[in-house]
Design a protein around this motif. Structure first.
Motif, PDB file in Angstrom:
ATOM      1  N   GLY A  63       0.785  -1.225   0.000  1.00  0.00           N
ATOM      2  CA  GLY A  63       0.000   0.000   0.000  1.00  0.00           C
ATOM      3  C   GLY A  63       0.812   1.268   0.000  1.00  0.00           C
ATOM      4  N   ALA A  64       2.145   1.177  -0.134  1.00  0.00           N
ATOM      5  CA  ALA A  64       3.055   2.328  -0.043  1.00  0.00           C
ATOM      6  C   ALA A  64       3.014   2.899   1.368  1.00  0.00           C
ATOM      7  CB  ALA A  64       2.764   3.376  -1.089  1.00  0.00           C
ATOM      8  N   GLY A  65       3.843   3.918   1.624  1.00  0.00           N
ATOM      9  CA  GLY A  65       3.974   4.416   2.982  1.00  0.00           C
ATOM     10  C   GLY A  65       4.876   3.532   3.814  1.00  0.00           C
ATOM     11  N   TYR A  66       6.098   3.249   3.318  1.00  0.00           N
ATOM     12  CA  TYR A  66       7.052   2.372   4.000  1.00  0.00           C
ATOM     13  C   TYR A  66       8.179   3.210   4.602  1.00  0.00           C
ATOM     14  CZ  TYR A  66       4.767  -0.562   0.482  1.00  0.00           C
ATOM     15  OH  TYR A  66       3.849  -1.172  -0.330  1.00  0.00           O
ATOM     16  N   ALA A  67       8.552   2.934   5.837  1.00  0.00           N
ATOM     17  CA  ALA A  67       9.559   3.733   6.531  1.00  0.00           C
ATOM     18  C   ALA A  67      10.566   2.827   7.222  1.00  0.00           C
ATOM     19  CB  ALA A  67       8.889   4.654   7.557  1.00  0.00           C
ATOM     20  N   ALA A  68      11.805   3.289   7.267  1.00  0.00           N
ATOM     21  CA  ALA A  68      12.878   2.551   7.944  1.00  0.00           C
ATOM     22  C   ALA A  68      14.035   3.508   8.164  1.00  0.00           C
ATOM     23  CB  ALA A  68      13.326   1.354   7.099  1.00  0.00           C
ATOM     24  N   SER A  69      15.066   2.998   8.828  1.00  0.00           N
ATOM     25  CA  SER A  69      16.290   3.786   8.919  1.00  0.00           C
ATOM     26  C   SER A  69      17.090   3.573   7.637  1.00  0.00           C
ATOM     27  CB  SER A  69      17.125   3.385  10.133  1.00  0.00           C
ATOM     28  OG  SER A  69      17.852   2.205   9.893  1.00  0.00           O
ATOM     29  N   LYS A  70      17.794   4.611   7.216  1.00  0.00           N
ATOM     30  CA  LYS A  70      18.624   4.516   6.015  1.00  0.00           C
ATOM     31  C   LYS A  70      19.668   3.423   6.181  1.00  0.00           C
ATOM     32  CE  LYS A  70      21.792   7.227   3.120  1.00  0.00           C
ATOM     33  NZ  LYS A  70      22.238   8.584   2.730  1.00  0.00           N
ATOM     34  N   ALA A  71      20.292   3.356   7.365  1.00  0.00           N
ATOM     35  CA  ALA A  71      21.340   2.368   7.603  1.00  0.00           C
ATOM     36  C   ALA A  71      20.793   0.946   7.485  1.00  0.00           C
ATOM     37  CB  ALA A  71      21.973   2.587   8.970  1.00  0.00           C
ATOM     38  N   TYR A  72      19.591   0.703   8.017  1.00  0.00           N
ATOM     39  CA  TYR A  72      19.012  -0.641   7.972  1.00  0.00           C
ATOM     40  C   TYR A  72      18.670  -1.043   6.541  1.00  0.00           C
ATOM     41  CZ  TYR A  72      15.905  -4.555   9.051  1.00  0.00           C
ATOM     42  OH  TYR A  72      15.316  -5.796   9.117  1.00  0.00           O
ATOM     43  N   TRP A  73      18.044  -0.151   5.796  1.00  0.00           N
ATOM     44  CA  TRP A  73      17.687  -0.421   4.401  1.00  0.00           C
ATOM     45  C   TRP A  73      18.929  -0.779   3.589  1.00  0.00           C
ATOM     46  CZ3 TRP A  73      12.929  -0.439   1.814  1.00  0.00           C
ATOM     47  CH2 TRP A  73      12.976  -0.371   0.427  1.00  0.00           C
ATOM     48  N   GLN A  74      19.982   0.001   3.777  1.00  0.00           N
ATOM     49  CA  GLN A  74      21.185  -0.239   2.988  1.00  0.00           C
ATOM     50  C   GLN A  74      21.916  -1.494   3.438  1.00  0.00           C
ATOM     51  OE1 GLN A  74      23.120   3.692   3.122  1.00  0.00           O
ATOM     52  NE2 GLN A  74      22.273   4.102   1.093  1.00  0.00           N
ATOM     53  N   ARG A  75      21.804  -1.849   4.718  1.00  0.00           N
ATOM     54  CA  ARG A  75      22.397  -3.113   5.164  1.00  0.00           C
ATOM     55  C   ARG A  75      21.728  -4.298   4.480  1.00  0.00           C
ATOM     56  NH1 ARG A  75      22.607  -7.240   9.050  1.00  0.00           N
ATOM     57  NH2 ARG A  75      20.567  -6.838   9.953  1.00  0.00           N
TER      58      ARG A  75
END
Length: 317
Positions: free
Chosen positions: A173-185
């Protein structure tokens, strides 16, 4: 210091670029966020640069050629200057004045999580927005289907008892959030082509790496669902390639041959075309497999069981 970047990418969205940004401006405190807008090579003749000049608070990036939604999302995360980010589509509407603060607060409690806002269903009829009220609670991955599609979940009693943050098998549904560091890991959506399978890919990687997909059940964002009425073309071969990439990089070895044989049976012509792309990217795929094998801690059967678990009647999308 700003803590979150709102990232939205679009292709040939027409008036919805203005509508989404205008509504966003009315529903956020611009002092607490950056806003990044990526034009993925729109070719519909609209001067989007002129549209974006009406929103000087937003950074605007234009791709000369289409890169695809997965690449644009990863690009947006790489460009963000804040510890957290929120991914939106460019055909959404926003509710109330506290939703972004709620996302930031939840992110600070969940370093190893991918958050998903509660969706509100919108559709357009004769240019007017129609509101839908289907009660959904994230999504599950259909592991028994050849193309590993998603279906909405109805909220169970356990979901309701979980409070504001509900574990879900798959974001949608879109509207996804995370930390930049976690996403890139997790290497984000690296490897996907063009469009399709974003949600399944990132959700499976979150769970397999020991993280969690969590629904912010009381933090809604409204999404205009267009289903087959999209303002751009997609290539079935690239979609099938994305499915095959997920099978090759994330599934247990014992599962792969059976899964790929089923795809070949159902989609023989597209399969061989997708396999050709696969062979061209064989080295990169092997590198992803190696990396994931080093960071994954959870058994694959756990995420399959989670999606198959009976938690109430399915809600059709």
């Amino acid at each position: 210091m700003k803590e979150i970047t709102i990232i939205t990418c679009f292709l040939n969205e027409g008036e919805e670029v203005y509508n989404t940004l205008s509504d966003l401006q009315r529903h956020v405190d611009l002092s607490e966020c950056d806003i990044l807008v990526i034009n993925d090579g729109s070719d519909d003749g609209i001067d989007y640069e002129a549209v974006l000049r009406q929103f000087p608070f937003a950074r605007y990036v234009k791709n000369e050629t289409r890169q695809g939604v997965a690449a644009c999302r990863d690009m947006g995360v790489a460009l963000c200057r804040t510890p957290y980010f929120l991914l939106l589509d460019c055909h959404m509407r926003f509710i109330g004045q506290t939703w972004l603060s709620e996302i930031i607060a939840a992110l600070k409690r969940s370093d190893d999580a991918l958050l998903c806002c509660q969706t509100r269903f919108l559709s357009k009829k004769d240019g007017q927005l129609q509101i839908g009220h289907s009660p959904v609670c994230g999504a599950r991955i259909n592991f028994d289907a050849p193309l590993l599609g998603c279906s909405w979940r109805a909220p169970s009693e356990a979901d309701k008892a979980a409070g504001d943050l509900v574990p879900i098998p798959c974001v949608l549904g879109a509207g996804y959030a995370a930390s930049k560091a976690y996403w890139q890991r997790l290497k984000g959506l690296e490897g996907l082509k063009n469009y399709g399978m974003d949600e399944q890919y990132i959700s499976m990687k979150v769970w397999l790496s020991g993280g969690r997909c969590l629904l912010l059940r009381h933090t809604p964002i409204a999404h205009i669902y267009r289903y087959n009425d999209k303002p751009y073309a997609n290539k079935p071969t690239e979609f099938l390639y994305n499915v095959m990439l997920i099978i090759e990089t994330l599934f247990p070895e014992a599962e792969k041959e059976r899964r790929l044989a089923r795809i070949k049976e159902y989609y023989p012509e597209e399969y061989w075309q997708a396999l050709k792309i696969f062979m061209q990217n064989e080295h990169d795929v092997e590198q992803l497999k190696k990396y994931y094998s080093e960071i994954f801690t959870r058994d694959f059967s756990d995420i399959v069981s989670m999606s198959r678990k009976d938690n109430g009647e399915k809600v059709s999308s």
